[in-house]
Design an enzyme around this catalytic site. Structure first.
Site, PDB file in Angstrom:
ATOM      1  N   LYS A   5      14.372 -53.565   8.849  1.00 34.91           N
ATOM      2  CA  LYS A   5      13.493 -53.055   9.900  1.00 34.91           C
ATOM      3  C   LYS A   5      12.634 -52.457  11.651  1.00 34.91           C
ATOM      4  CE  LYS A   5       8.108 -53.269  10.155  1.00 34.91           C
ATOM      5  NZ  LYS A   5       6.152 -54.490   9.040  1.00 34.91           N
ATOM      6  N   ASP A  33       3.612 -51.536  16.182  1.00 35.61           N
ATOM      7  CA  ASP A  33       2.545 -51.579  14.790  1.00 35.61           C
ATOM      8  C   ASP A  33       1.348 -52.141  15.641  1.00 35.61           C
ATOM      9  OD1 ASP A  33       1.477 -51.651  11.768  1.00 35.61           O
ATOM     10  OD2 ASP A  33       2.787 -53.461  11.300  1.00 35.61           O
ATOM     11  N   LYS A  84      -4.710 -52.089  13.598  1.00 41.34           N
ATOM     12  CA  LYS A  84      -5.052 -54.499  13.700  1.00 41.34           C
ATOM     13  C   LYS A  84      -6.276 -54.963  14.327  1.00 41.34           C
ATOM     14  CE  LYS A  84      -0.138 -55.210  13.051  1.00 41.34           C
ATOM     15  NZ  LYS A  84      -0.331 -55.835  11.353  1.00 41.34           N
ATOM     16  N   ASP A  91       7.767 -55.871  16.218  1.00 43.02           N
ATOM     17  CA  ASP A  91       8.037 -55.422  14.706  1.00 43.02           C
ATOM     18  C   ASP A  91       9.344 -54.591  14.596  1.00 43.02           C
ATOM     19  OD1 ASP A  91       6.808 -55.694  12.331  1.00 43.02           O
ATOM     20  OD2 ASP A  91       5.538 -54.029  12.488  1.00 43.02           O
ATOM     21  N   ASP A 117      -1.397 -50.540   7.553  1.00 49.31           N
ATOM     22  CA  ASP A 117      -0.627 -51.067   7.710  1.00 49.31           C
ATOM     23  C   ASP A 117       0.775 -51.873   7.211  1.00 49.31           C
ATOM     24  OD1 ASP A 117       0.159 -53.256   9.814  1.00 49.31           O
ATOM     25  OD2 ASP A 117      -1.806 -54.493  10.107  1.00 49.31           O
ATOM     26  N   GLU A 126       3.507 -50.475   6.350  1.00 51.51           N
ATOM     27  CA  GLU A 126       4.731 -49.208   6.986  1.00 51.51           C
ATOM     28  C   GLU A 126       5.501 -49.985   6.393  1.00 51.51           C
ATOM     29  OE1 GLU A 126       2.740 -51.678   8.947  1.00 51.51           O
ATOM     30  OE2 GLU A 126       5.540 -52.165  10.278  1.00 51.51           O
ATOM     31  N   ARG A 181       7.917 -51.607   4.529  1.00 52.02           N
ATOM     32  CA  ARG A 181       7.679 -51.207   3.597  1.00 52.02           C
ATOM     33  C   ARG A 181       8.100 -50.009   2.799  1.00 52.02           C
ATOM     34  NH1 ARG A 181       3.209 -54.813   0.587  1.00 52.02           N
ATOM     35  NH2 ARG A 181       3.433 -55.535   2.752  1.00 52.02           N
TER      36      ARG A 181
HETATM   37  N1  BES Z   1       4.083 -56.153  10.845  1.00 49.78           N
HETATM   38  C1  BES Z   1       3.489 -56.786   9.989  1.00 49.78           C
HETATM   39  C2  BES Z   1       3.227 -57.762   9.312  1.00 49.78           C
HETATM   40  C3  BES Z   1       3.657 -59.876  10.403  1.00 49.78           C
HETATM   41  C4  BES Z   1       2.193 -59.722  10.755  1.00 49.78           C
HETATM   42  C5  BES Z   1       4.544 -59.993  11.753  1.00 49.78           C
HETATM   43  C6  BES Z   1       2.257 -60.962  11.811  1.00 49.78           C
HETATM   44  C7  BES Z   1       4.744 -60.720  12.008  1.00 49.78           C
HETATM   45  C8  BES Z   1       3.803 -60.653  12.438  1.00 49.78           C
HETATM   46  C9  BES Z   1       3.295 -55.731   8.669  1.00 49.78           C
HETATM   47  O1  BES Z   1       3.797 -54.370   8.911  1.00 49.78           O
HETATM   48  C10 BES Z   1       1.894 -55.926   8.503  1.00 49.78           C
HETATM   49  O2  BES Z   1       1.147 -55.242   9.263  1.00 49.78           O
HETATM   50  N2  BES Z   1       1.434 -56.663   7.043  1.00 49.78           N
HETATM   51  C11 BES Z   1       0.831 -56.390   6.859  1.00 49.78           C
HETATM   52  C12 BES Z   1       0.423 -56.297   5.000  1.00 49.78           C
HETATM   53  C13 BES Z   1      -0.961 -56.023   4.484  1.00 49.78           C
HETATM   54  C14 BES Z   1      -1.482 -54.969   4.784  1.00 49.78           C
HETATM   55  C15 BES Z   1      -0.824 -55.187   3.205  1.00 49.78           C
HETATM   56  C16 BES Z   1      -0.205 -57.900   6.699  1.00 49.78           C
HETATM   57  O3  BES Z   1       1.015 -58.558   6.569  1.00 49.78           O
HETATM   58  O4  BES Z   1      -1.237 -57.783   6.881  1.00 49.78           O
HETATM   59 ZN    ZN Z   2       4.189 -53.826  10.322  1.00 48.07          ZN
HETATM   60 ZN    ZN Z   3       1.937 -52.605   9.842  1.00 43.68          ZN
END
Ligand code: BES
Ligand code: ZN
Ligand code: ZN
Length: 473
Positions: free
Chosen positions: A241, A246, A253, A263, A322, A324, A326
């Site tokens: 990834k 992000d 966020k 990220d 968010d 993104e 996947r």
């Molecule tokens: N990059 C984040 C996941 C992340 C969070 C990595 C904290 C490192 C530290 C990812 O893109 C994300 O935002 N995931 C969301 C998904 C949700 C919106 C379905 C999450 O995990 O809250």
């Molecule tokens: Zn992310």
């Molecule tokens: Zn994200």
């Protein structure tokens, strides 16, 4: 660093370093002519302990490693020598390994020593003096010292690249910049690199990848790397990834956004592993893909509730912008399977906060549809101190991702099983590849450590993948 192996005469003005296993301390103490001079409370070879003394007029540093140290303990102990005692090492270092030190422990020690030079002050006017010329003399009765030195130089260099890629800020590490990194590395280490820009990505049908990139002023890049090893018997595929920042997109966020330069931790691991595998000329074939994008906000940014296409041909309802990672991985996985069909397929991604909720910062969440691959990754990680632990891929979790309007949705909208449902989403784009594994490294790619005040990159994945590949040979 400048390594000299088993020199005829040693340099007395060097800092002498003796790594000590607690089991051999008593006899070593005697051999050094120190019989019972050092109180046990002061030093006894315990893990993470040290003692400095003058021995036959030579400044000597004893490093305690405990009874049966793992490679991570050894790596960190040696990294500490440089990060804490840089001044003492100026004239040079002489390291004396007893015959209790295997090649792999010596390798870990020398990797650690080199990592000690890494620091975060990239943009400071004053830079510490480079240790490139630091003289290191090594003494060991065991065989394979030369090999350990050569490997350690390559491993340390790859790991530091992974650190740097994560630690540099997102205005310096952009999708375009990751692409040039790959190009340069390919030239230096000997692998093919193809870079798809927006136009080419469109013609290849990478619609999910492009949807994420739409909201950024920085154009996305789809990076494809191919290494073909001598006499290779297996072909591995990697996807990392590469979200260079992000923001969350329109689902912006609200917490700790400044950490999201990390990220692209999965991409960093994949890029550095590519460099390392090619540098070591491993007898495997390796094809790696890094979809690189910035998830930002703009008039063109993709909208929550949009339905987008994908390389696999599935339509996707974007419930949350968010989620993104996947989306870009979906296209990376599908593209890799359709165009290269590797024997085994592994992706690494800082994918979900849920993986952190589940395991904290201790290990990655591991998902796989293949028992041998899953066990192999778990075991390799355990051996090198990059742990992962399995979570299930049961079908009912997949149903959570059903969409009413499209073939699949990118978020089930519920506050549970976030890492698992994300993994099920990815699986839908693997064309039922029989040996796929997904490592959610959100909790382990970037974090606190004794070597920096700020959170920093860990290179998680580089040692794990190297050990996994080598265990397959
Ligand atoms: N990059 C984040 C996941 C992340 C969070 C990595 C904290 C490192 C530290 C990812 O893109 C994300 O935002 N995931 C969301 C998904 C949700 C919106 C379905 C999450 O995990 O809250
Ligand atoms: Zn992310
Ligand atoms: Zn994200």
């Amino acid at each position: 660093m400048n390594f000299k192996i088993n020199p005829k005469s040693t340099s007395e003005n060097y800092l002498k370093v003796i790594p000590v296993l607690s089991t051999e301390w008593k006899s070593l103490e005697e051999n050094l002519g120190l019989s019972s001079q050092i109180p046990e409370a002061l030093f006894s070879g315990k893990k993470d302990s040290k003692h400095i003394l003058t021995l036959n007029q030579q400044l000597t540093l004893l490093i305690g490693l405990g009874e049966d140290p793992d490679v991570k303990t050894v790596e960190n102990s040696f990294r500490r020598i440089i990060s804490q005692h840089r001044k003492l090492t100026e004239k040079g270092i002489l390291i004396q390994f007893s015959d209790q030190f295997s090649g792999s422990l010596i390798e870990a020690a020398l990797v650690g020593l080199q990592l000690g030079e890494y620091h975060l002050g990239f943009y400071k006017k004053e830079q510490p003096e480079s240790l490139q010329k630091l003289k290191v003399e090594l003494i060991s009765e065991g065989k394979g010292l030369k090999n350990a030195v050569e490997r350690a130089e390559k491993i340390a260099s790859a790991k530091m690249e992974a650190f740097r890629l994560v630690d540099l800020p997102p205005n310096k590490i952009t999708p375009e910049n990751l692409a040039s990194w790959a190009k340069n590395s390919g030239k230096t280490y000997g692998f093919e690199v193809k870079i798809w820009d927006v136009k080419k990505a469109k013609s290849e049908g990478l619609e999910a990848f492009l949807a994420v990139g739409r909201g950024s002023a920085k154009d996305p890049r789809f990076i494809i790397m191919e290494y073909r090893g001598p006499k290779a018997k297996s072909h591995f595929g990697l996807v990392g990834k590469g979200v260079t920042f992000d923001t969350g997109g329109l689902n912006i966020k609200t917490q700790a956004m400044h950490h999201m330069k990390s990220d692209m931790g999965g991409a960093a691991a994949v890029l550095a592993t590519m460099q390392l595998v090619a540098d070591l000329k491993l007898p495997i074939d390796l094809t790696a893909i890094v979809p690189a994008v910035e998830n930002a906000i703009d008039k063109d940014a993709y909208l929550p509730s949009e339905v987008i296409g994908s390389h696999a041909g599935l339509s996707i309802e974007v419930v949350d912008t968010d989620a993104e990672g996947r989306l870009i991985l979906a296209d990376g996985l599908s593209y890799l399977v359709k165009n290269y069909n590797p024997d085994q397929l592994i992706d690494l991604a800082t994918l979900t906060g849920s993986a952190i909720g589940t395991f904290g910062y201790e290990c990655a969440a591991l998902f796989s549809n293949d028992g041998a691959l899953s066990h192999g990754l778990q075991a390799a990680g355990e051996e090198v101190g990059e742990k992962s632990w399995p979570l299930p891929l049961w079908e009912n979790y997949g149903k959570e991702m059903d969409s009413e309007i499209a073939d699949i949705r990118n978020y089930h909208g519920k506050p549970f099983a976030g890492a698992i449902t994300a993994a099920k989403f990815l699986q839908a784009f693997t064309h039922e590849h029989p040996a796929w594994a997904h490592l959610d490294i959100a909790g382990v790619a970037f974090g606190d450590s004794e070597f920096a005040k700020a959170k920093s990159g860990t290179a998680f994945g580089v040692s794990l993948l190297l050990r996994y590949f080598e265990n397959q040979l």
